[in-house]
Design a protein around this motif. Sequence first.
Motif: not given
Length: 383
Positions: A187-192
Amino acid sequence: MKTNDSNDANQHIGGVSRRDFIKYCSIMAVSMGLPVSAGIRIADAVVNPGRPPVIWLSFQECTGCVESLLRANHPTIEQLILSLISLDYSETLAAAAGRQAESARELSIQNNRGKFILVVDGAVPTKDNGIYCKIAGKTALEILNETARHAAAIVAMGSCASWGGVAAAAPNPTEAKGIPALVGGKPLVTIPGCPPNPYNLLSTLLYYITYHKLPALDAQGRPKFAYSRLIHENCERRPHFDAGRFATQFGDELHRKGACLYKLGCKGPETHANCPSVQFGDVGAGSWPVGTGHPCFGCAERGVGFSTPLHTLATIKEFTPPTFFAEAFPNKQGVPAGLKAFASGTAGLVVGAAGAAMLTGLGKSREKDQHGPDSGSEGHDQG
């Protein structure tokens, strides 16, 4: 849980009354698109003695992501580390150094396999087996691989970790890549963002702590509660865009009066982020680039920030401006010359009320114009 009992209300959690704490958790719930009632569940999860362990890795970065987190006020960094999570490893925030610091990371992995949250800021160089970034004798690529495989979930913090950011900008001599390009099966989330708003990270962590899963994500792995809307949609200068009032150079009259920065290269019309509504540093309105008079750089959008020259005009995405605008310069009587279908003071309101059907219709009639408004008057040229 009872929240109206006087003894309950007087309890304190980390120096904050229980009532205020639940109120804060309810606000966080709403910011993530959850019902207010979810605040109680979040509060329960947060005060649970089993704080989730977090390992924070930093690679090709400027420390801006950590610096941004240090300036959060609700919760503050000490409340986050001491009450909400167990930050087992962070090069920037660790008191330990050298072998002692690396031992802390190794021990946390050993004791929390499949249970810890991995946060990464910075891109990872891949050229020549990643030798352009080494820590304690190991490349960033080696450290990432040996840590990520044991994580329960991964957070790519900042644009560099999300998709390469400034480190991967052309010509990208180290062949830097973002975390999603290097890690799979987790499970991976990006917060650019450069840096991203710290509350986007805090909200994501709170959601995971509460529901044991990541929040709803868009196609790029970003949390929808923070990246589902274009910056342009909620910008405080948006009414000036609708009325056709554009600054054309820094320091001109319209720039000083707070007019729209589109013609100075603002990338708000093609960048998804919540910068206008959740601002930085808890210092009040205006604490973001557009609020201080500088065009949005598009740092949170892949293919815009660090890819498109700063002062080139943005492409209008998923939005069509009104057919007619008020002139930027009023006549002597103070009535905008050339005002046609929309009154200058209500143009934005009319567009907002018209809904998706109207915007779709206008979009079809203006498919050829991808570089902003053009009313045919001198107040709306692209020069």
